[in-house]
Write a protein that holds these residues in place. Sequence first.
Motif, PDB file in Angstrom:
ATOM      1  N   MET A  93     -24.628  54.068 -52.707  1.00 19.12           N
ATOM      2  CA  MET A  93     -25.054  55.057 -51.721  1.00 19.12           C
ATOM      3  C   MET A  93     -23.983  55.310 -50.673  1.00 19.12           C
ATOM      4  O   MET A  93     -23.775  56.450 -50.234  1.00 19.12           O
ATOM      5  N   MET A  94     -23.288  54.252 -50.276  1.00 17.67           N
ATOM      6  CA  MET A  94     -22.216  54.433 -49.289  1.00 17.67           C
ATOM      7  C   MET A  94     -21.062  55.230 -49.896  1.00 17.67           C
ATOM      8  O   MET A  94     -20.429  56.043 -49.213  1.00 17.67           O
ATOM      9  N   MET A  95     -20.800  55.012 -51.175  1.00 15.35           N
ATOM     10  CA  MET A  95     -19.768  55.792 -51.850  1.00 15.35           C
ATOM     11  C   MET A  95     -20.167  57.262 -51.954  1.00 15.35           C
ATOM     12  O   MET A  95     -19.313  58.168 -51.964  1.00 15.35           O
ATOM     13  N   ALA A  96     -21.473  57.524 -52.011  1.00 19.14           N
ATOM     14  CA  ALA A  96     -21.960  58.900 -52.085  1.00 19.14           C
ATOM     15  C   ALA A  96     -21.980  59.578 -50.721  1.00 19.14           C
ATOM     16  O   ALA A  96     -22.359  60.753 -50.624  1.00 19.14           O
ATOM     17  N   GLY A  97     -21.619  58.845 -49.682  1.00 20.79           N
ATOM     18  CA  GLY A  97     -21.535  59.435 -48.348  1.00 20.79           C
ATOM     19  C   GLY A  97     -22.736  59.195 -47.467  1.00 20.79           C
ATOM     20  O   GLY A  97     -22.854  59.826 -46.400  1.00 20.79           O
ATOM     21  N   ALA A  98     -23.647  58.309 -47.852  1.00 23.89           N
ATOM     22  CA  ALA A  98     -24.826  58.041 -47.036  1.00 23.89           C
ATOM     23  C   ALA A  98     -24.448  57.234 -45.805  1.00 23.89           C
ATOM     24  O   ALA A  98     -23.583  56.352 -45.858  1.00 23.89           O
ATOM     25  N   SER A  99     -25.093  57.543 -44.698  1.00 22.25           N
ATOM     26  CA  SER A  99     -24.857  56.795 -43.466  1.00 22.25           C
ATOM     27  C   SER A  99     -25.619  55.467 -43.515  1.00 22.25           C
ATOM     28  O   SER A  99     -26.453  55.241 -44.403  1.00 22.25           O
ATOM     29  N   LYS A 100     -25.343  54.612 -42.547  1.00 26.87           N
ATOM     30  CA  LYS A 100     -26.015  53.315 -42.500  1.00 26.87           C
ATOM     31  C   LYS A 100     -27.522  53.485 -42.322  1.00 26.87           C
ATOM     32  O   LYS A 100     -28.317  52.753 -42.923  1.00 26.87           O
ATOM     33  N   THR A 101     -27.908  54.484 -41.506  1.00 30.53           N
ATOM     34  CA  THR A 101     -29.332  54.751 -41.292  1.00 30.53           C
ATOM     35  C   THR A 101     -29.999  55.238 -42.570  1.00 30.53           C
ATOM     36  O   THR A 101     -31.111  54.820 -42.908  1.00 30.53           O
ATOM     37  N   GLN A 102     -29.314  56.121 -43.313  1.00 31.26           N
ATOM     38  CA  GLN A 102     -29.860  56.617 -44.572  1.00 31.26           C
ATOM     39  C   GLN A 102     -29.986  55.511 -45.615  1.00 31.26           C
ATOM     40  O   GLN A 102     -30.963  55.463 -46.365  1.00 31.26           O
ATOM     41  N   VAL A 103     -28.981  54.648 -45.671  1.00 29.86           N
ATOM     42  CA  VAL A 103     -29.038  53.526 -46.607  1.00 29.86           C
ATOM     43  C   VAL A 103     -30.245  52.646 -46.307  1.00 29.86           C
ATOM     44  O   VAL A 103     -30.952  52.194 -47.223  1.00 29.86           O
ATOM     45  N   PHE A 104     -30.494  52.431 -45.029  1.00 28.79           N
ATOM     46  CA  PHE A 104     -31.612  51.563 -44.656  1.00 28.79           C
ATOM     47  C   PHE A 104     -32.953  52.181 -45.042  1.00 28.79           C
ATOM     48  O   PHE A 104     -33.760  51.549 -45.728  1.00 28.79           O
ATOM     49  N   TRP A 105     -33.200  53.431 -44.584  1.00 26.34           N
ATOM     50  CA  TRP A 105     -34.518  54.028 -44.782  1.00 26.34           C
ATOM     51  C   TRP A 105     -34.779  54.466 -46.228  1.00 26.34           C
ATOM     52  O   TRP A 105     -35.921  54.493 -46.671  1.00 26.34           O
ATOM     53  N   LYS A 106     -33.752  54.824 -46.969  1.00 26.03           N
ATOM     54  CA  LYS A 106     -33.934  55.302 -48.332  1.00 26.03           C
ATOM     55  C   LYS A 106     -33.776  54.205 -49.386  1.00 26.03           C
ATOM     56  O   LYS A 106     -34.207  54.378 -50.527  1.00 26.03           O
ATOM     57  N   LEU A 107     -33.144  53.094 -49.012  1.00 25.61           N
ATOM     58  CA  LEU A 107     -32.903  52.037 -49.998  1.00 25.61           C
ATOM     59  C   LEU A 107     -33.417  50.679 -49.536  1.00 25.61           C
ATOM     60  O   LEU A 107     -34.268  50.075 -50.194  1.00 25.61           O
ATOM     61  N   GLU A 108     -32.901  50.183 -48.423  1.00 18.94           N
ATOM     62  CA  GLU A 108     -33.213  48.820 -47.999  1.00 18.94           C
ATOM     63  C   GLU A 108     -34.676  48.659 -47.583  1.00 18.94           C
ATOM     64  O   GLU A 108     -35.313  47.649 -47.921  1.00 18.94           O
ATOM     65  N   PHE A 109     -35.208  49.629 -46.855  1.00 17.27           N
ATOM     66  CA  PHE A 109     -36.607  49.527 -46.428  1.00 17.27           C
ATOM     67  C   PHE A 109     -37.571  49.560 -47.616  1.00 17.27           C
ATOM     68  O   PHE A 109     -38.483  48.722 -47.701  1.00 17.27           O
ATOM     69  N   PRO A 110     -37.403  50.516 -48.573  1.00 22.74           N
ATOM     70  CA  PRO A 110     -38.282  50.471 -49.756  1.00 22.74           C
ATOM     71  C   PRO A 110     -38.177  49.169 -50.547  1.00 22.74           C
ATOM     72  O   PRO A 110     -39.189  48.663 -51.047  1.00 22.74           O
ATOM     73  N   PHE A 111     -36.965  48.616 -50.667  1.00 15.19           N
ATOM     74  CA  PHE A 111     -36.817  47.349 -51.378  1.00 15.19           C
ATOM     75  C   PHE A 111     -37.478  46.200 -50.617  1.00 15.19           C
ATOM     76  O   PHE A 111     -37.867  45.192 -51.230  1.00 15.19           O
ATOM     77  N   GLY A 112     -37.597  46.339 -49.317  1.00 19.01           N
ATOM     78  CA  GLY A 112     -38.213  45.287 -48.517  1.00 19.01           C
ATOM     79  C   GLY A 112     -39.723  45.357 -48.452  1.00 19.01           C
ATOM     80  O   GLY A 112     -40.367  44.423 -47.962  1.00 19.01           O
ATOM     81  N   LEU A 113     -40.327  46.442 -48.980  1.00 19.66           N
ATOM     82  CA  LEU A 113     -41.780  46.606 -48.888  1.00 19.66           C
ATOM     83  C   LEU A 113     -42.576  45.468 -49.527  1.00 19.66           C
ATOM     84  O   LEU A 113     -43.562  45.013 -48.943  1.00 19.66           O
ATOM     85  N   PRO A 114     -42.229  44.982 -50.736  1.00 18.05           N
ATOM     86  CA  PRO A 114     -42.992  43.851 -51.294  1.00 18.05           C
ATOM     87  C   PRO A 114     -43.001  42.635 -50.379  1.00 18.05           C
ATOM     88  O   PRO A 114     -44.038  41.977 -50.209  1.00 18.05           O
ATOM     89  N   SER A 115     -41.844  42.336 -49.772  1.00 18.26           N
ATOM     90  CA  SER A 115     -41.785  41.190 -48.853  1.00 18.26           C
ATOM     91  C   SER A 115     -42.567  41.471 -47.579  1.00 18.26           C
ATOM     92  O   SER A 115     -43.223  40.573 -47.031  1.00 18.26           O
ATOM     93  N   ILE A 116     -42.509  42.715 -47.110  1.00 18.42           N
ATOM     94  CA  ILE A 116     -43.265  43.085 -45.909  1.00 18.42           C
ATOM     95  C   ILE A 116     -44.754  42.887 -46.140  1.00 18.42           C
ATOM     96  O   ILE A 116     -45.471  42.348 -45.290  1.00 18.42           O
ATOM     97  N   PHE A 117     -45.239  43.309 -47.301  1.00 19.76           N
ATOM     98  CA  PHE A 117     -46.664  43.142 -47.593  1.00 19.76           C
ATOM     99  C   PHE A 117     -47.034  41.671 -47.763  1.00 19.76           C
ATOM    100  O   PHE A 117     -48.163  41.278 -47.457  1.00 19.76           O
ATOM    101  N   SER A 118     -46.099  40.858 -48.235  1.00 21.29           N
ATOM    102  CA  SER A 118     -46.362  39.412 -48.292  1.00 21.29           C
ATOM    103  C   SER A 118     -46.573  38.858 -46.880  1.00 21.29           C
ATOM    104  O   SER A 118     -47.478  38.053 -46.645  1.00 21.29           O
ATOM    105  N   GLY A 119     -45.730  39.296 -45.949  1.00 24.93           N
ATOM    106  CA  GLY A 119     -45.902  38.884 -44.561  1.00 24.93           C
ATOM    107  C   GLY A 119     -47.190  39.420 -43.958  1.00 24.93           C
ATOM    108  O   GLY A 119     -47.857  38.719 -43.189  1.00 24.93           O
TER     109      GLY A 119
END
Length: 255
Positions: free
Chosen positions: A153-179
Amino acid sequence: MKKLLLKGWRPVLVLLLLFVIWEIVVKTAKIEEWLLPAPTKIFSEAFRGWSEFYPDLFSTTKIALFGFVIGAVIGLVVAVVLYLIPVLRDSFYPLLILSQNVPTIVLAPLLVIWFGFGLLPKMIVITLVCFFPITVAALDGFRQTPAELRHYMMMAGASKTQVFWKLEFPFGLPSIFSGLKISATYSVMGAVISEWLGAKQGIGVYMTMASSSFRTDRVFVAIFAIMLLSLLFFLLIVLVERRVVRWQVKGDEGK
């Protein structure tokens, strides 16, 4: 959901067997009711005293839900801020861990001294119990994002905020629901603890009055109510998770 219901009969059967053994032991050993009542006595008291117990159950449910929502929001916000700002994470994360070494039952009287007997100290107690599991689970979930996807995503030009909300946050959802599942059950415990400090209604008040009058059957009614309420909160989060994290649910069902 269908699989969950089909598997549900097993723990129910085990629970029924435990109740049967409990009933037989109490009747055979002729244990006094004030010491250990039989399950039939407890269920009879729950049915007979429902009209008296219902307001306490509703009061605890209300403040537990309210406190859980506040704790979940604060926990997620803290996790996002600490993850996006590494300097803050390195500075405050150890302090968050240390804060959990202070027993809530010890901190609660201080909150009453500082804020009185109103709703605020109760919300603070429940929030303190709820927010930490969510924060830790969310941070761990964000870190589990595959490095190659982040790099792509960074190679495609995504900003740090975009990487977080479009990639990292969705990947963190299973762990978030565990919490969230852990915090949902803790919220009921936090609500009961907060009611011990001073309240007019609630399961904690009901339990205190029953204990002081040696009504052990009512104490068990309160204990069973806490367990059922925690289970309902947990199942509610599971249902929401199955709606939101569809890819994770499908992966689990395929195992």
